[in-house]
Design a protein around this motif. Sequence first.
Motif, PDB file in Angstrom:
ATOM      1  N   ALA A  85       0.828  -1.206   0.000  1.00 49.41           N
ATOM      2  CA  ALA A  85       0.000   0.000   0.000  1.00 49.41           C
ATOM      3  C   ALA A  85       0.863   1.256   0.000  1.00 49.41           C
ATOM      4  N   THR A  86       1.927   1.235   0.760  1.00 48.09           N
ATOM      5  CA  THR A  86       2.815   2.397   0.829  1.00 48.09           C
ATOM      6  C   THR A  86       3.513   2.638  -0.502  1.00 48.09           C
ATOM      7  N   ALA A  87       3.936   1.540  -1.157  1.00 51.21           N
ATOM      8  CA  ALA A  87       4.618   1.687  -2.436  1.00 51.21           C
ATOM      9  C   ALA A  87       3.676   2.168  -3.539  1.00 51.21           C
ATOM     10  N   LEU A  88       2.382   1.853  -3.420  1.00 54.30           N
ATOM     11  CA  LEU A  88       1.425   2.223  -4.460  1.00 54.30           C
ATOM     12  C   LEU A  88       0.825   3.605  -4.245  1.00 54.30           C
ATOM     13  N   SER A  89       0.960   4.151  -3.049  1.00 54.91           N
ATOM     14  CA  SER A  89       0.356   5.447  -2.754  1.00 54.91           C
ATOM     15  C   SER A  89       1.415   6.418  -2.235  1.00 54.91           C
ATOM     16  N   ALA A  90       1.716   7.434  -3.041  1.00 53.77           N
ATOM     17  CA  ALA A  90       2.693   8.439  -2.626  1.00 53.77           C
ATOM     18  C   ALA A  90       2.202   9.202  -1.403  1.00 53.77           C
ATOM     19  N   HIS A  91       0.885   9.427  -1.315  1.00 51.16           N
ATOM     20  CA  HIS A  91       0.332  10.148  -0.170  1.00 51.16           C
ATOM     21  C   HIS A  91       0.495   9.333   1.120  1.00 51.16           C
ATOM     22  N   LEU A  92       0.208   8.029   1.038  1.00 55.94           N
ATOM     23  CA  LEU A  92       0.357   7.184   2.220  1.00 55.94           C
ATOM     24  C   LEU A  92       1.824   7.094   2.632  1.00 55.94           C
ATOM     25  N   GLU A  93       2.724   6.993   1.666  1.00 59.54           N
ATOM     26  CA  GLU A  93       4.151   6.940   1.979  1.00 59.54           C
ATOM     27  C   GLU A  93       4.603   8.219   2.686  1.00 59.54           C
ATOM     28  N   ALA A  94       4.155   9.365   2.172  1.00 60.84           N
ATOM     29  CA  ALA A  94       4.532  10.636   2.797  1.00 60.84           C
ATOM     30  C   ALA A  94       3.975  10.743   4.215  1.00 60.84           C
ATOM     31  N   ALA A  95       2.758  10.247   4.408  1.00 62.86           N
ATOM     32  CA  ALA A  95       2.117  10.354   5.716  1.00 62.86           C
ATOM     33  C   ALA A  95       2.743   9.413   6.747  1.00 62.86           C
ATOM     34  N   THR A  96       3.304   8.303   6.296  1.00 66.30           N
ATOM     35  CA  THR A  96       3.823   7.297   7.238  1.00 66.30           C
ATOM     36  C   THR A  96       5.343   7.235   7.296  1.00 66.30           C
ATOM     37  N   SER A  97       6.031   7.983   6.445  1.00 62.29           N
ATOM     38  CA  SER A  97       7.495   7.883   6.413  1.00 62.29           C
ATOM     39  C   SER A  97       8.112   8.262   7.757  1.00 62.29           C
ATOM     40  N   GLY A  98       7.590   9.311   8.394  1.00 60.84           N
ATOM     41  CA  GLY A  98       8.121   9.710   9.703  1.00 60.84           C
ATOM     42  C   GLY A  98       7.867   8.657  10.760  1.00 60.84           C
ATOM     43  N   ILE A  99       6.695   8.045  10.718  1.00 58.89           N
ATOM     44  CA  ILE A  99       6.360   7.003  11.689  1.00 58.89           C
ATOM     45  C   ILE A  99       7.283   5.803  11.505  1.00 58.89           C
ATOM     46  N   MET A 100       7.542   5.431  10.240  1.00 62.06           N
ATOM     47  CA  MET A 100       8.416   4.291   9.983  1.00 62.06           C
ATOM     48  C   MET A 100       9.838   4.565  10.445  1.00 62.06           C
ATOM     49  N   ARG A 101      10.321   5.769  10.203  1.00 59.54           N
ATOM     50  CA  ARG A 101      11.673   6.113  10.665  1.00 59.54           C
ATOM     51  C   ARG A 101      11.759   6.101  12.190  1.00 59.54           C
ATOM     52  N   LEU A 102      10.670   6.400  12.847  1.00 59.51           N
ATOM     53  CA  LEU A 102      10.647   6.419  14.303  1.00 59.51           C
ATOM     54  C   LEU A 102      10.601   5.013  14.891  1.00 59.51           C
ATOM     55  N   LEU A 103       9.762   4.155  14.316  1.00 59.04           N
ATOM     56  CA  LEU A 103       9.524   2.838  14.905  1.00 59.04           C
ATOM     57  C   LEU A 103      10.465   1.753  14.399  1.00 59.04           C
ATOM     58  N   ARG A 104      10.941   1.872  13.151  1.00 61.07           N
ATOM     59  CA  ARG A 104      11.751   0.804  12.572  1.00 61.07           C
ATOM     60  C   ARG A 104      13.000   0.478  13.382  1.00 61.07           C
ATOM     61  N   PRO A 105      13.743   1.452  13.907  1.00 66.39           N
ATOM     62  CA  PRO A 105      14.974   1.093  14.629  1.00 66.39           C
ATOM     63  C   PRO A 105      14.732   0.435  15.983  1.00 66.39           C
ATOM     64  N   ILE A 106      13.510   0.466  16.493  1.00 68.59           N
ATOM     65  CA  ILE A 106      13.241  -0.116  17.809  1.00 68.59           C
ATOM     66  C   ILE A 106      13.213  -1.644  17.679  1.00 68.59           C
ATOM     67  N   PRO A 107      14.117  -2.359  18.359  1.00 66.78           N
ATOM     68  CA  PRO A 107      14.146  -3.814  18.231  1.00 66.78           C
ATOM     69  C   PRO A 107      12.924  -4.457  18.887  1.00 66.78           C
ATOM     70  N   PRO A 108      12.546  -5.655  18.430  1.00 68.66           N
ATOM     71  CA  PRO A 108      11.393  -6.340  19.039  1.00 68.66           C
ATOM     72  C   PRO A 108      11.526  -6.526  20.548  1.00 68.66           C
ATOM     73  N   LEU A 109      12.757  -6.723  21.034  1.00 65.12           N
ATOM     74  CA  LEU A 109      12.950  -6.949  22.475  1.00 65.12           C
ATOM     75  C   LEU A 109      12.517  -5.741  23.297  1.00 65.12           C
ATOM     76  N   ALA A 110      12.621  -4.557  22.718  1.00 59.15           N
ATOM     77  CA  ALA A 110      12.244  -3.358  23.457  1.00 59.15           C
ATOM     78  C   ALA A 110      10.741  -3.292  23.706  1.00 59.15           C
ATOM     79  N   TRP A 111       9.973  -4.086  22.973  1.00 57.63           N
ATOM     80  CA  TRP A 111       8.518  -4.102  23.126  1.00 57.63           C
ATOM     81  C   TRP A 111       8.057  -5.092  24.197  1.00 57.63           C
ATOM     82  N   ILE A 112       8.995  -5.855  24.782  1.00 57.90           N
ATOM     83  CA  ILE A 112       8.608  -6.865  25.764  1.00 57.90           C
ATOM     84  C   ILE A 112       7.837  -6.269  26.951  1.00 57.90           C
ATOM     85  N   PRO A 113       8.274  -5.140  27.537  1.00 57.68           N
ATOM     86  CA  PRO A 113       7.483  -4.581  28.654  1.00 57.68           C
ATOM     87  C   PRO A 113       6.039  -4.274  28.260  1.00 57.68           C
TER      88      PRO A 113
END
Length: 253
Positions: A85-113
């Motif tokens: 969906a992100t690749a097919l919609s430039a608007h969706l990519e623009a709207a979520t790019s900041g969120i992805m940059r924020l959440l992507r580096p967080i490792p799964p282990l950090a979500w354990i709590p």
Amino acid sequence: MKGGTPARPALWTLAGLIVFLGAWEGAVQAGLLPRNLVPPPSAVPHAFISELRNGFWLASVKASLGHYLLGLLLGSALGVAFGMATALSAHLEAATSGIMRLLRPIPPLAWIPFALIWFGASEGAAAFIIAIGVFWVNVFAAMAAVRAIDPGLLEVADAFGQGGLIPRLTKIVLPGAAPGILAGLRSGLGQGWMAVVAAELFGVAGVGQRMSDAAGLLATDVLVVYMLTIALLYALSDAGFSWISRRLLAWTP
């Protein structure tokens, strides 16, 4: 030898394993490695038989497979859908790019709590941790696969009246992106197994919990049994997925 490749690679692989295990066994028997901290390979089969007879091995594998498959399914499905969906919609990519940059580096282990707070020490918590690790692998694999499709194909689809969303997806996007999506799904298989042990260390039944119990008792031979179990389960799942992928992509050159 031809082109730098051994004539019989399987024999070389077997020889390498024999040398490695022999050196490991010899180092322990000679006292170069402490037996109470590093088990000799010869002790592993007995430990496996003991775990199998007591029912621990089968119960742990069944429990791990349960939340592994659930997390893998959720993470893969949501990751592929979001990535496409992100690749097919430039608007969706623009709207979520900041969120992805924020959440992507967080490792799964950090979500354990958060997993413990939201789901408690349950299979749902373990599946949640696994799904997060698998999700991002598939997001970026699906995005890259869709973006790699020749834009000319989409123009041809428009010219022949197939420019709607469903025709584009079924006749252009999915077939064209299938190799990349399947590669991402295969990577997710390994990522999921890497998350299994960590997801079970906080009290969820499975291979990880059994390893934690063994570590507390300094039963290092049992630890090796379950390390090899994870390696075997990954090898089997990877081989099975490769077999399925080859048949799904039999039409590709």
